[in-house]
Each structure stands twice: as C-alpha cells, then as structure tokens.
Design a protein around this motif. Structure first.
Motif, short mmCIF file in Angstrom:
data_model
loop_
_atom_site.label_atom_id
_atom_site.label_comp_id
_atom_site.label_asym_id
_atom_site.label_seq_id
_atom_site.Cartn_x
_atom_site.Cartn_y
_atom_site.Cartn_z
N ASN B 151 29.85 82.08 27.89
CA ASN B 151 28.54 81.46 27.67
C ASN B 151 27.42 82.44 28.00
OD1 ASN B 151 29.64 79.05 26.84
ND2 ASN B 151 29.60 78.12 28.88
N VAL B 152 27.61 83.22 29.06
CA VAL B 152 26.58 84.18 29.44
C VAL B 152 26.45 85.26 28.38
CG1 VAL B 152 25.84 85.84 31.20
CG2 VAL B 152 27.02 83.73 31.89
N ALA B 153 27.56 85.79 27.92
CA ALA B 153 27.52 86.87 26.92
C ALA B 153 26.98 86.35 25.59
CB ALA B 153 28.91 87.47 26.75
N GLU B 154 27.43 85.18 25.21
CA GLU B 154 26.99 84.58 23.95
C GLU B 154 25.47 84.43 23.92
OE1 GLU B 154 29.18 81.00 22.78
OE2 GLU B 154 27.25 80.00 22.60
N ASN B 155 24.91 84.10 25.06
CA ASN B 155 23.45 83.95 25.19
C ASN B 155 22.73 85.27 24.91
OD1 ASN B 155 21.25 82.14 26.08
ND2 ASN B 155 21.04 83.59 27.78
N LEU B 156 23.48 86.38 24.98
CA LEU B 156 22.88 87.71 24.81
C LEU B 156 23.03 88.23 23.39
CD1 LEU B 156 24.05 89.14 28.23
CD2 LEU B 156 21.71 88.60 27.57
N VAL B 157 23.53 87.38 22.50
CA VAL B 157 23.54 87.74 21.08
C VAL B 157 22.92 86.57 20.30
CG1 VAL B 157 25.88 86.91 20.54
CG2 VAL B 157 24.93 88.88 19.28
N ASP B 158 21.95 85.94 20.96
CA ASP B 158 21.37 84.69 20.47
C ASP B 158 19.85 84.75 20.57
OD1 ASP B 158 20.55 82.07 20.07
OD2 ASP B 158 21.39 81.31 21.95
N PRO B 159 19.17 85.45 19.63
CA PRO B 159 17.70 85.58 19.71
C PRO B 159 16.99 84.23 19.59
CG PRO B 159 18.63 87.09 18.06
CD PRO B 159 19.72 86.15 18.47
N ALA B 160 17.67 83.24 19.03
CA ALA B 160 16.97 81.98 18.74
C ALA B 160 16.57 81.21 19.99
CB ALA B 160 17.85 81.10 17.85
N LYS B 314 34.02 63.40 23.62
CA LYS B 314 34.66 62.61 22.58
C LYS B 314 34.56 63.26 21.20
CE LYS B 314 34.20 58.32 25.07
NZ LYS B 314 33.12 57.48 25.56
N ARG B 315 33.65 64.23 21.05
CA ARG B 315 33.55 64.88 19.74
C ARG B 315 33.32 66.38 19.91
NH1 ARG B 315 27.54 63.72 17.78
NH2 ARG B 315 26.62 62.97 19.72
N ARG B 316 33.60 67.13 18.86
CA ARG B 316 33.45 68.58 18.89
C ARG B 316 31.98 68.92 18.80
NH1 ARG B 316 38.30 71.16 16.95
NH2 ARG B 316 37.05 72.96 16.32
N PRO B 317 31.55 69.98 19.50
CA PRO B 317 30.17 70.42 19.35
C PRO B 317 29.89 70.80 17.90
CG PRO B 317 31.24 71.54 21.20
CD PRO B 317 32.30 70.78 20.47
N ILE B 318 28.66 70.59 17.47
CA ILE B 318 28.31 70.98 16.10
C ILE B 318 27.89 72.46 16.09
CG2 ILE B 318 27.57 68.65 15.49
CD1 ILE B 318 24.66 69.67 15.63
N ARG B 319 28.00 73.09 14.94
CA ARG B 319 27.58 74.48 14.79
C ARG B 319 26.43 74.54 13.79
NH1 ARG B 319 28.62 77.70 18.91
NH2 ARG B 319 30.79 77.58 19.58
N ILE B 320 25.47 75.38 14.07
CA ILE B 320 24.30 75.47 13.18
C ILE B 320 24.09 76.93 12.77
CG2 ILE B 320 23.22 73.38 14.08
CD1 ILE B 320 21.50 75.08 15.88
N ALA B 321 23.08 77.16 11.90
CA ALA B 321 22.89 78.49 11.29
C ALA B 321 22.74 79.61 12.32
CB ALA B 321 21.66 78.45 10.38
N ILE B 322 21.97 79.36 13.39
CA ILE B 322 21.69 80.43 14.35
C ILE B 322 22.91 80.81 15.19
CG2 ILE B 322 19.23 79.89 14.58
CD1 ILE B 322 20.13 78.39 17.23
N ASP B 323 24.04 80.11 15.01
CA ASP B 323 25.21 80.37 15.84
C ASP B 323 26.05 81.54 15.36
OD1 ASP B 323 24.68 78.26 17.53
OD2 ASP B 323 25.86 76.83 16.36
N LYS B 324 25.63 82.22 14.32
CA LYS B 324 26.52 83.20 13.71
C LYS B 324 26.94 84.30 14.71
CE LYS B 324 27.32 86.18 9.82
NZ LYS B 324 26.70 87.01 8.79
N GLY B 325 25.98 84.86 15.44
CA GLY B 325 26.31 85.90 16.41
C GLY B 325 27.33 85.42 17.43
#
Lengths: 357, 357, 357
Positions: B151-160, B314-325
């Motif tokens: 989660n920490v690293a992912e936050n560092l490829v997430d300009p949004a 109870k459900r899977r997290p959704i994915r959106i456009a900015i999640d590509k990185g």
C-alpha cells in the motif's frame, strides 16, 4: 462467529450525537458514517469507499454528498450511489456504498442494518409516555460495556440479580427469595415481581422520599432484539396499591437501548420517564446518580462474565429457576437468526437448490 | 500469509543509524543484528542464536564477533559461523547464523535478504544526481507506518491522490481531473502528468518563490520491489518548458526507500535531491517541513486503509482509470513472488518431483 | 496448546499472601479463589460460578462459604458444593465448584490441581534445613516472568549460563569452560560443578567477605515439575574443602518455586537458607539485593527467548554439551504428561475401548 439479528431497528445514537460533521459509528461490527443533511435528516452510509477502502468519514462533506479523502470518489448521502470518479467520466455500476434506513423519534436515532425492503417504520419502538401529559422524559447517557450484547440484554429481563448486584440502590435482601413471574406479551418478554410491605430500597429513599414500608414492583419488558423497559416503583403500604394501579405510586420507566457494536462490545443507551417530581431538576440528578451507581455495578459483573465466557470450559453452565426470562430471550434470538438464514437461502439459493426437470 | 520478494536489495538503514553497538533491525519479518566491524564495514547477522534462540543483539560484541548473552556461543561477524561453544571443543556444523550481504552507498545501507549467491551489487539503486555537480543531496527522515508495504509503495506511483490528500502542499484542485500517463521503463513503472498554467501549489510557494502561474510536473518512478523516485517541479509559464527540459525549472527528486518490517508495518526512509537553492539551509528546512506535513497525511490515509483491509469484506474493491500504475506494480510483485516460488521448487525439489527410471 | 503436569504440588502463594479476603490466583491457566477459613486453614475453590460464570472472587464471603455476586448462589469453602440457590429450594447436583487440596508448610502454600484422590501430602517438597539449628530461613520475593515455565525451570538446572548472564554476582569468566556434571538422584536432576582456586565471584565478595582465592561450588537440584534448590557456596582454598563437606564453607540454598500461570506467564517465588551470618539482617539485605540483580538478568534473557520461540523458525535449535540437565528435565516432563494422558484414557475410556462379547 457471533451473528446479529439484522432485520431489526437498533438505536444508533441520541439525536444530539449527530450534526453536520462526518462521524463514524460502529454497529453489528460494521462501520457507518452519519451526518445531518441540509434538510436536517440523517444520512447513514457504509463507512468504506469501495475503491481503496478508506473510511468515508476520513473524507469531506460536500453539500449532501461525501467525497473520499484518498482519490475523491463522491457518494450521494441519500442513495449511496457514486456521483463522481475523478479522472474519468463513466461511473461504474459497482461504485456505491450501502445506505441505511434511519428513523428519528423522541431524540433517538434508529437504524436498520438489514434488508432495506423489510424496514417497516411502524415497528420502531415507541410508548405513549414519551409525549403523554403527567410524564417527564429524561435522556440519560450511554454505558459502554466490554461484553456481548446478549449478556447485557439478558440482564435486563432478570429481576433476580438486583438483590445481589445493586444492594444499595435498586435491590435489598428482602427480595432475595421472592419468586419471579415470566410471561410473553407479543414481542415482549415480561419478568416481574412484587415485594410487599418492605423497607424502601435505596433508590426510593433518595427519590420519592419514602420513610415507612412500601409495596415495590419491578416489571422488566424485553423487546427483541434488545430494547428493554423496566417499569419499577413504590407506593406506601397504606395505599394498598393493586398490580394494575401502578400509576398511583411513584412510577419510573427505565429504558435501555442495547446496541451491539462488536461481538464483545456493547453500548447501552439509557433514559427514564417518571410520573413524579416532574419539574424538579434535582430529582433528575438524584435519579441519574443512582442509576450510574447501579449501571457501573452491572458493567463490572457483565465484563467479568464476558471474560470467563471466552475461556475454555470443561462443563456446561447450569440453569436455575430464575433463568426463565433469559432463556426465552435467547430462544427468540436464535429463532430470528435461523429465520434470517432461511430467508437468505431462499433469496440467494445455492446450486444445491436448483432442480432441472 | 504475506510473502515478501526476497531476492532484492532493500534499504536497511541510513548509514548514520549503524555504529559499533549491536543494534536490532527488523526486515521482511526477520530480525537482523547489525554493527560496524573494526574495518568500518557493516556486519548483518540473523538475530537469533541457533542454540536457545536468544537474540544476539542481547549479547556482547567481542572484536568482530558476537557472543550470545545466554551461554556464550560466539559467531563471526562476516560469515556467521560459530567460532566458540563454551564447555566443549568441537563446533557443530549446524552452529551458525545467516549473514546478509550489505552494500553501503551515498549514506544508505542496502541489505539482501534472499539467496546470497544472487546478490548482484550492480543492481543496487543509484542515480547520477547523488554525486553530479549542480545538485544538492539532503537526507530526510524515516516515516513509520502501520501498513503493508505494498500500500505504501503503490501510493508512490499514484499521482492522482495528491489533489485530495495533500491539498496544502503537493496538490491542488486544479489537477483533480488531469489524466495520468503510465508506462514502464525497464525496471521502473512511470506515472506522470503535467498541470500547465496553474497557480503554484503550496510547496512551490514555500520553495522556489513562485508568484505567477506555473507549469508543474509530477513523474513517479517506482522500482520493484519498493524504491520510488518522485521527480517534480515547476517553471514559470513564460519559460514554456518542454517535457524533457525539466532541469530548466525548479526540480526536486523525492526518494522513498520503502522497507517492509512486518506484514503490517513499514518504514519509508525519504530524502531529496534538488537543483535550486543549493547552499540555502533554510530552503532545506522549508522543504523538510512541507514533506513532513504531506507524509503525515499519507500515513493517516494508509493506516486507515490497512485497518479496513484487515476487516471482512463482502465485495471486491472496484478499480478505476487512475489505478493503472498500482495495478502494474502489484502484477510485477506477484510475478517476482511466483518466480521465487518456482526457483525454490527447482532447487529443493520435493519427492513428487523425483523419478526413478 | 501447552499442557501442564496436573498431578503435582505447585506453590500457589506465600502464606502471607492469603488472608480473610477473597483473592484470585491463576495457576495452570485456571483461576482459583483462596481465603482463610475461620479455623485458619485455606479454602481454594474454582473461581467461576457454574451458573453464569462470574468469578466467585467478585462475590462475598459469608462465614466459610462464598456467595456469588450475580445471583447469590453460595458454595461451601471446603467441599465446593452449592449450599443455596436463591429463588428455589432444591439444589441441582451439578451446582458445585472444584475444591483443590492445599498443604501449608514453612510459610509456603502448596496446591494440587490434579486428581484429588492422588494428592499425597507426604510428597510435598521439604528439606531438613527449614527447621534445623544452624540454618537461617529467609523468604524472598516473587519474580514474574513473561515466559513459559519450562524455560524458567530449565534455567535452574543450567549452571553454564551464570558466567554469561550473571557476571557481576553469581558467575565469572573463570568458570566459562568448566564442564558441568549431570546425574539424576531419585526425583531430582542434579547438575553441578566446582571451580577451584579462583577469585570469589561478586556474590561472595558481598556476602562472606572473602578476599583471597576460594573453592566454589554450584549444585542445581531440579525436582519435577518445577521446584529447584541451588546449593552454592565458597570456602577459602586453604581449607581444602571436600565435595561432601560443603557445610564447612559458606553455604546457601536458593530455593525456587516455579508456578506456571499461563503458557507464557510464570511466577518464580524464591527464598534462601544459609549457614552463615545467621543473626545479621544486613547480610540478608545484601543477599536479597544481589539475587534481585541476578534474577532481573534471568528475566530479561528468558522473556527474550520466549518471544523468539513464538516466532516461526526454519530450523531446529541446536543442542550442545551443557544442555544435558535441561534435556533430561524436558524428557521427564513429557513422560509425566504422557502418563497423565494414559491415565485419563484408562479412567474415561472412549466408546472405542468398549467391547461387547
């Protein structure tokens, strides 16, 4: 795992606990974010963004919507539907949070955590004394207990414990061996007893000012899943009060709204309604003080019981005569849980139930 | 159970954190004792005596060896082999602790927690600006987070996220809807965007002294397993800066060395390299102060996300456009984990893989 | 799950810890309520009401009975049988709590947590020096350790650790390589060594006033399940003391009564008996002070070992020459546990053992 009855109204908060800010509440082991919308009504949403799971209560209120504090997804306070995903124009169908039905009445906020289609607002607990003349309503406080809610609720249909747990306020040794009556009245389980011609207990020395012997009653009404009304009072022996004439004495309804937070954490919001000393604020303070003494005693017992229940045991607990109310209560809860399981199966049948002719 | 990529260089410490004393560090859920040997190089040993499991860091340094504090078994700081067992003359073959390869460079201590034969020192992260003229290197601090390192690293490829999480320092509402570009460049995943002709964000009001509108860029380079370089800066609109001319503007590299401590505890050691105000110590202080504000905001978000991830869903997290990185990153990590599993199988085949002809 | 040897006498408390109040003690992961009855003898009951599980120690002592604090069920302090159930006249057969055999001797309270029929009071640990002339008994204190009791007990049949763990009090580097002898003597495992013609250790500089070189001995007697007697002392070299003449020197018995509280919590109650400075209270204080230094060192080591044992390990701990005493001890404990399992099977045969001819 503890299961909770979901298709039921629970008290989420006093009305005074909810304002314009995003506030998190935990009920039935789920997090809910609540706030007052611009029209004064209450929004109650699942407190978890469906994207990266950040609690919405960490975000920002924008009008009657909530914007997630991580990537700005925004949800409608009424429906829970996503109204904006920054960086894209389409809104995925799965972008929503649950929205819970709310009913606010007499300063009490009720929430429905189950199937919204089943939320019947006429089933919210009410009683005429909330508004009837001759009665004074007083909101009390919230007692936080490290205990399963069933133990807390069971204690509220158990008149026998007060002789031992509350000897200085609600009970006395005079009632130790007085038998308890139990019956069901519709949705309520009622357990009661009269102690006739005895010295007033501490509570009625402090409130009511009785000096001579009194007739004293305790009626415990427990409504499933976890609302209790304790009707108790005293009258001078000379009044020769009948069982159905309780309004003639000093009569108090102590209301307990028991909310399961998690399997071992419960909030008991309590208040009272009285027919005496209506305009006497010091009477209220006296009552509150005595209730706080008694509820602290309950808390100590119930938390100790909780700890023991979590330990391994080699034998089953024994049951005795005074357990009738609690036993009926547990049976009702189990029936409701079983009913919800069955309904779930019916609405989401597993493949084993699908027949091909 | 969380798995960690083992065949990789991780930052164990700043050079300043290690001296002659025995000090315990935890990485990838393992304890390592480190100290500087007499020649100034760093010893890094498994921090657990193979006899009665006492941490060696509870023992005593004797020259370049470590003596266990319980029964005196002594281990060589370079090889980890046992050199003494009090009370006997023979040294059992199994008497050793693991010794981890270390590479120290630019004040940063890198450790290799995987197969020592695969530790290639040419693969340690480096960049010319560490030593090039015209650049100033500044070591920052270590941010401790109760969060999984992904989660920490992912936050560092997430300009949004910066528009919403860091509105007073690194982001502003001007960038909320600006799309993010993502591509891979060798071992790096790069996510970037330019915000042209906008008011400078708080950071560049504090550092750089911009008053009019600027062109602003954010390039996030994330190297597996968890090193990030954030190249960001601003230039006056009038400069009409090109995408490959970033050195002309005020340019800052924010480096993040993300070290998994346990599955839910991560240390992010951060530093920065700048091309402006090279000899101005107050500029450094200003930058540090603004980074601390921003990283505290990240910490609050990431720790809240971690708590939610640990709850039943109870459900899977959704994915959106900015999640590509982030999605490319998670895929790379999973491929590395799978590769290590496969290599383990190949080098330690289980009986099922042994054929008799 | 940790199992405990149940058919054994354990030290529950010093005599001074028990008075007229209801006090809870935890032993072998079970809660026991103890108090002195009117005749001065000690009641020890299972600390859990069989009705709603409230600890009886939350209740009230009434004469030599205990009344539960929830609904008033009352239990006899000697037999544990229920003597009263408020609200009913019959007493269910299952209304009882366990009552544990107690033996009080020399200011020490022993408890039997196993099958009461097997509680043989002649097996309670004793030694003539408790009452013999020429010896002075001194009760020490209770050391609380976050550690499994086996690690604590094992440390008490391990003379090798003192050179490394207690260098300022009980050990010195002179003994680092002196071999340890181990043999069994009935129920005791004995590990010992003599260090001849060496400088006195810190303890015997502080107590005994030795200045020249001494002959020093350490005999560790460990009785299953977990009572240790450490016979140690010093004599001037000129005395040429023989191994069986230890009374001629300054001789101390350090007694350790090790009580498992839970699987990772242990109490070590310690005391000592000496043949020197019998009437010198400052000598006692000096000894206590040095023991406290040494036991704090043990505590630090044992708690660190415990933490490491709870972590996943990739290889088995190695065993070395000095481990003989601990290994024999662990083997004995395992045999006792196996014996109790077998006896349980014999007395409660499962259906699989029932044959029909």
């Amino acid at each position: 795992m503890t299961q909770f009855v979901r298709n039921a109204w629970y008290v989420a908060a006093w009305s005074t606990e909810i304002d314009e800010e995003l506030r998190r509440f935990t009920l039935l082991n789920e997090h809910v974010v609540m706030f007052r919308k611009s029209d004064g009504s209450i929004a109650a949403l699942e407190d978890r963004c469906p994207h990266r799971l950040l609690p919405l209560s960490k975000g920002k209120r924008i009008g009657d919507t909530v914007q997630c504090g991580y990537h700005g997804l925004t949800f409608d306070g009424t429906t829970g539907m996503c109204t904006r995903v920054p960086g894209q124009t389409n809104l995925p169908k799965s972008a929503y949070v649950l929205s819970y039905p709310i009913e606010e009445r007499h300063g009490i906020v009720w929430i429905w955590m189950g199937d919204p289609d089943k939320a019947d607002r006429t089933k919210v607990f009410d009683m005429p004394e909330f508004t009837a003349p001759g009665w004074k309503v007083h909101h009390g406080d919230a007692l936080h207990l490290q205990s399963n809610y069933l133990n807390v609720a069971e204690n509220l249909v158990d008149p026998a414990h007060i002789s031992f747990v509350h000897p200085t306020t609600l009970g006395s040794s005079a009632s130790e061996n007085v038998p308890v009556h139990v019956q069901t009245e519709g949705e309520a389980i009622v357990a009661w007893r009269w102690i006739r011609d005895a010295e007033p207990v501490g509570f009625f020395k402090g409130f009511g000012g009785f000096t001579g012997n009194v007739d004293r009653w305790h009626y415990y009404y427990l409504y499933t899943p976890s609302t209790a009304v304790i009707d108790f009072g005293s009258a001078p022996v000379e009044m020769q009060i009948g069982e159905d004439e309780r309004d003639r004495g000093v009569r108090i309804f102590a209301l307990h709204f028991v909310t399961p937070v998690t399997k071992d954490y419960t909030i008991d919001r309590w208040m009272h309604i009285r027919n005496s000393a209506l305009d006497d604020p010091t009477a209220e303070e006296t009552m509150d003080r005595m209730f706080r003494i008694a509820f602290a005693e309950d808390k100590e017992i119930l938390e100790a019981v909780q700890k023991e229940e979590e330990r391994p045991a080699k034998r089953r607990p024994i049951r005795i005569a005074i357990d009738k109310g609690p036993l009926v209560y547990r049976k009702r809860i189990n029936e409701l849980l079983e009913l919800e399981r069955t309904e779930d199966l019916a609405s989401h049948p597993s493949p084993a139930f699908v027949y091909h002719d």
